[in-house]
Design a protein around this motif. Structure first.
Motif, PDB file in Angstrom:
ATOM      1  N   GLY A   1     -10.528 -11.888 -17.136  1.00 17.61           N
ATOM      2  CA  GLY A   1     -11.795 -12.967 -16.929  1.00 17.61           C
ATOM      3  C   GLY A   1     -12.916 -12.759 -17.624  1.00 17.61           C
ATOM      4  O   GLY A   1     -12.998 -11.766 -18.631  1.00 17.61           O
ATOM      5  N   PRO A   2     -13.979 -13.315 -17.636  1.00 19.19           N
ATOM      6  CA  PRO A   2     -15.302 -13.088 -18.311  1.00 19.19           C
ATOM      7  C   PRO A   2     -15.885 -11.651 -18.062  1.00 19.19           C
ATOM      8  O   PRO A   2     -16.567 -11.065 -18.614  1.00 19.19           O
ATOM      9  CB  PRO A   2     -16.308 -14.138 -17.945  1.00 19.19           C
ATOM     10  N   GLU A   3     -15.712 -11.175 -16.502  1.00 25.38           N
ATOM     11  CA  GLU A   3     -16.359  -9.945 -16.328  1.00 25.38           C
ATOM     12  C   GLU A   3     -14.868  -8.830 -15.798  1.00 25.38           C
ATOM     13  O   GLU A   3     -14.283  -9.200 -15.062  1.00 25.38           O
ATOM     14  CB  GLU A   3     -17.055 -10.095 -14.945  1.00 25.38           C
ATOM     15  N   ALA A   4     -14.915  -7.698 -16.598  1.00 25.26           N
ATOM     16  CA  ALA A   4     -13.830  -6.731 -16.196  1.00 25.26           C
ATOM     17  C   ALA A   4     -14.306  -6.256 -14.711  1.00 25.26           C
ATOM     18  O   ALA A   4     -15.490  -6.138 -14.192  1.00 25.26           O
ATOM     19  CB  ALA A   4     -13.852  -5.758 -17.100  1.00 25.26           C
ATOM     20  N   SER A   5     -13.162  -5.970 -14.132  1.00 25.57           N
ATOM     21  CA  SER A   5     -13.115  -5.275 -12.773  1.00 25.57           C
ATOM     22  C   SER A   5     -12.041  -4.235 -12.584  1.00 25.57           C
ATOM     23  O   SER A   5     -11.000  -4.346 -12.845  1.00 25.57           O
ATOM     24  CB  SER A   5     -13.161  -6.345 -11.403  1.00 25.57           C
ATOM     25  N   VAL A   6     -12.595  -3.248 -11.746  1.00 30.25           N
ATOM     26  CA  VAL A   6     -11.604  -2.279 -11.702  1.00 30.25           C
ATOM     27  C   VAL A   6     -10.968  -2.679 -10.394  1.00 30.25           C
ATOM     28  O   VAL A   6     -11.356  -2.723  -9.115  1.00 30.25           O
ATOM     29  CB  VAL A   6     -12.497  -0.789 -11.225  1.00 30.25           C
ATOM     30  N   GLU A   7      -9.538  -2.784 -10.421  1.00 33.60           N
ATOM     31  CA  GLU A   7      -8.828  -3.149  -9.069  1.00 33.60           C
ATOM     32  C   GLU A   7      -8.200  -1.649  -8.522  1.00 33.60           C
ATOM     33  O   GLU A   7      -7.550  -1.928  -7.388  1.00 33.60           O
ATOM     34  CB  GLU A   7      -7.434  -3.847  -9.837  1.00 33.60           C
ATOM     35  N   ARG A   8      -7.954  -0.795  -9.521  1.00 32.27           N
ATOM     36  CA  ARG A   8      -7.489   0.715  -8.771  1.00 32.27           C
ATOM     37  C   ARG A   8      -8.079   1.747  -9.525  1.00 32.27           C
ATOM     38  O   ARG A   8      -7.986   1.997 -10.876  1.00 32.27           O
ATOM     39  CB  ARG A   8      -5.851   0.411  -8.867  1.00 32.27           C
ATOM     40  N   GLU A   9      -8.624   2.627  -8.933  1.00 33.93           N
ATOM     41  CA  GLU A   9      -9.213   3.755  -9.238  1.00 33.93           C
ATOM     42  C   GLU A   9      -8.401   4.883  -9.217  1.00 33.93           C
ATOM     43  O   GLU A   9      -7.727   5.180  -8.243  1.00 33.93           O
ATOM     44  CB  GLU A   9     -10.705   4.120  -8.661  1.00 33.93           C
ATOM     45  N   GLY A  10      -8.086   5.546 -10.458  1.00 35.03           N
ATOM     46  CA  GLY A  10      -7.000   6.254 -10.594  1.00 35.03           C
ATOM     47  C   GLY A  10      -7.534   7.568 -11.531  1.00 35.03           C
ATOM     48  O   GLY A  10      -8.530   8.123 -11.159  1.00 35.03           O
ATOM     49  N   ALA A  11      -6.990   7.883 -12.494  1.00 33.50           N
ATOM     50  CA  ALA A  11      -7.268   9.089 -13.565  1.00 33.50           C
ATOM     51  C   ALA A  11      -8.703   8.865 -14.004  1.00 33.50           C
ATOM     52  O   ALA A  11      -9.358  10.178 -14.236  1.00 33.50           O
ATOM     53  CB  ALA A  11      -6.277   9.482 -14.567  1.00 33.50           C
ATOM     54  N   LEU A  12      -9.130   7.886 -14.233  1.00 32.79           N
ATOM     55  CA  LEU A  12     -10.535   7.507 -14.593  1.00 32.79           C
ATOM     56  C   LEU A  12     -11.307   6.983 -13.580  1.00 32.79           C
ATOM     57  O   LEU A  12     -11.104   6.002 -13.033  1.00 32.79           O
ATOM     58  CB  LEU A  12     -10.383   6.541 -15.616  1.00 32.79           C
ATOM     59  N   PRO A  13     -12.524   7.551 -13.394  1.00 31.93           N
ATOM     60  CA  PRO A  13     -13.488   7.010 -12.426  1.00 31.93           C
ATOM     61  C   PRO A  13     -13.955   5.755 -12.739  1.00 31.93           C
ATOM     62  O   PRO A  13     -14.364   5.445 -13.726  1.00 31.93           O
ATOM     63  CB  PRO A  13     -14.616   8.026 -12.320  1.00 31.93           C
ATOM     64  N   ARG A  14     -14.350   4.996 -11.724  1.00 28.53           N
ATOM     65  CA  ARG A  14     -15.273   3.740 -12.097  1.00 28.53           C
ATOM     66  C   ARG A  14     -16.482   3.935 -12.656  1.00 28.53           C
ATOM     67  O   ARG A  14     -16.900   3.080 -13.552  1.00 28.53           O
ATOM     68  CB  ARG A  14     -15.382   3.270 -10.374  1.00 28.53           C
ATOM     69  N   THR A  15     -17.215   4.708 -12.420  1.00 24.45           N
ATOM     70  CA  THR A  15     -18.462   5.143 -13.290  1.00 24.45           C
ATOM     71  C   THR A  15     -18.065   5.254 -14.855  1.00 24.45           C
ATOM     72  O   THR A  15     -19.031   4.689 -15.736  1.00 24.45           O
ATOM     73  CB  THR A  15     -18.946   6.263 -12.681  1.00 24.45           C
ATOM     74  N   ALA A  16     -17.043   5.861 -15.177  1.00 21.91           N
ATOM     75  CA  ALA A  16     -16.784   5.793 -16.757  1.00 21.91           C
ATOM     76  C   ALA A  16     -16.436   4.575 -17.032  1.00 21.91           C
ATOM     77  O   ALA A  16     -16.896   4.391 -18.378  1.00 21.91           O
ATOM     78  CB  ALA A  16     -15.667   6.869 -16.711  1.00 21.91           C
ATOM     79  N   ILE A  17     -15.738   3.694 -16.344  1.00 27.80           N
ATOM     80  CA  ILE A  17     -15.207   2.549 -16.780  1.00 27.80           C
ATOM     81  C   ILE A  17     -16.678   1.667 -16.884  1.00 27.80           C
ATOM     82  O   ILE A  17     -16.877   0.834 -17.752  1.00 27.80           O
ATOM     83  CB  ILE A  17     -14.475   1.740 -15.687  1.00 27.80           C
ATOM     84  N   ALA A  18     -17.552   1.587 -16.080  1.00 28.23           N
ATOM     85  CA  ALA A  18     -18.782   0.838 -15.909  1.00 28.23           C
ATOM     86  C   ALA A  18     -19.781   1.132 -17.284  1.00 28.23           C
ATOM     87  O   ALA A  18     -20.020   0.331 -17.718  1.00 28.23           O
ATOM     88  CB  ALA A  18     -19.608   1.150 -14.702  1.00 28.23           C
ATOM     89  N   ASN A  19     -19.788   2.519 -17.295  1.00 26.02           N
ATOM     90  CA  ASN A  19     -20.625   2.847 -18.460  1.00 26.02           C
ATOM     91  C   ASN A  19     -19.913   2.543 -19.839  1.00 26.02           C
ATOM     92  O   ASN A  19     -20.804   1.952 -20.864  1.00 26.02           O
ATOM     93  CB  ASN A  19     -20.583   4.389 -18.612  1.00 26.02           C
ATOM     94  N   ALA A  20     -18.539   2.540 -20.015  1.00 20.14           N
ATOM     95  CA  ALA A  20     -17.917   1.792 -21.199  1.00 20.14           C
ATOM     96  C   ALA A  20     -18.185   0.468 -21.181  1.00 20.14           C
ATOM     97  O   ALA A  20     -18.323  -0.155 -22.538  1.00 20.14           O
ATOM     98  CB  ALA A  20     -16.434   2.371 -21.316  1.00 20.14           C
ATOM     99  N   LEU A  21     -18.136  -0.248 -20.341  1.00 24.48           N
ATOM    100  CA  LEU A  21     -18.403  -1.741 -20.385  1.00 24.48           C
ATOM    101  C   LEU A  21     -19.622  -2.087 -20.726  1.00 24.48           C
ATOM    102  O   LEU A  21     -20.275  -3.045 -21.346  1.00 24.48           O
ATOM    103  CB  LEU A  21     -17.815  -2.445 -18.935  1.00 24.48           C
ATOM    104  N   ARG A  22     -20.649  -1.419 -20.256  1.00 25.73           N
ATOM    105  CA  ARG A  22     -22.288  -1.552 -20.552  1.00 25.73           C
ATOM    106  C   ARG A  22     -22.680  -1.413 -21.845  1.00 25.73           C
ATOM    107  O   ARG A  22     -23.094  -2.344 -22.530  1.00 25.73           O
ATOM    108  CB  ARG A  22     -23.100  -0.739 -19.738  1.00 25.73           C
ATOM    109  N   GLY A  23     -21.705  -0.467 -22.695  1.00 25.31           N
ATOM    110  CA  GLY A  23     -22.047  -0.309 -23.899  1.00 25.31           C
ATOM    111  C   GLY A  23     -21.150  -1.497 -24.914  1.00 25.31           C
ATOM    112  O   GLY A  23     -21.604  -1.391 -26.125  1.00 25.31           O
ATOM    113  N   ALA A  24     -20.136  -2.316 -24.119  1.00 32.04           N
ATOM    114  CA  ALA A  24     -19.860  -3.439 -24.991  1.00 32.04           C
ATOM    115  C   ALA A  24     -20.679  -4.723 -24.863  1.00 32.04           C
ATOM    116  O   ALA A  24     -20.345  -5.579 -25.460  1.00 32.04           O
ATOM    117  CB  ALA A  24     -18.468  -3.504 -24.408  1.00 32.04           C
TER     118      ALA A  24
END
Length: 210
Positions: free
Chosen positions: A186-209
């Protein structure tokens, strides 16, 4: 191991044997960069059903897909959003699974007909990517019974799944933490399962995009 399981090493000969087995419609246990997985070619319906049966997973729950390259992923007809592009650049190959929607203007393989999403990952594992180059994309799910702990060794995988395991690629002791799953359909990415990569790292990468 079980009495019937054929065990091969995670080397070039093991990749050849596993590819031969999978192309013949079989199911294999393979090592990944996260956990051991049950693998089958998605075009082989009987093999895919066998994966569901071995895992005890409801067939309404779609299986994730592993690919060797971004080219193999794009050939699935998925829609790469800016968020998906940013995450893929940062963590592919790696422990990141992206759940894509489909681009209506692109063709998709027939085994994806009727689907609105597909979860895909490119593993950071030389053996597995070499295997995927030979077989094409594979459906792969963690090699444990549904709801049970994920085994860390090939021996434990075979013991847990019983005599129905036919081919096991022994890649040594692995982790028991799965990939992180991010929905980018969808228009906004969302973490459905936190595993080897933390949610904070995903959020930081998405903010940069943005």
């Amino acid at each position: 191991m079980t009495e019937t399981a054929k065990v091969v090493r995670a080397d070039s000969e093991g990749a050849r044997l596993a590819a031969e087995w999978l192309r013949g419609g079989g199911v294999a246990v393979v090592p990944t960069d996260t956990v051991y997985g049950l693998a089958a070619r998605p075009v082989d319906a009987d093999a895919v059903h066998a994966v569901y049966r071995l895992k005890g997973r409801p067939e309404g729950m779609h299986l994730p897909v592993l690919a060797a390259s971004v080219a193999q992923v794009r050939a699935l007809g998925v829609a790469f959003t800016p968020g998906a592009e940013a995450l893929a650049r940062r963590w592919w190959p790696g422990p990141l699974t992206l759940a894509f929607g489909f681009a209506p203007e692109l063709d998709r393989p027939s085994w994806l007909n009727g689907r609105v999403e597909v979860a895909v990952r490119i593993p950071d594992h030389d053996f597995l990517r070499a295997l995927l180059e030979q077989t094409g994309v594979l459906v792969v799910t963690s090699a444990n019974r549904h709801g049970a702990p994920t085994p860390r060794t090939a021996h434990d995988v075979a013991a847990g799944l019983g005599s129905s395991v036919d081919l096991v690629v022994d890649g040594g002791e692995l982790h028991d933490v799965p990939s992180t799953l991010v929905n980018v359909s969808g228009p906004e990415a969302s973490v459905e399962r936190e595993g080897a990569l933390p949610r904070t790292a995903i959020a930081n990468a998405l903010r940069g995009a943005r």
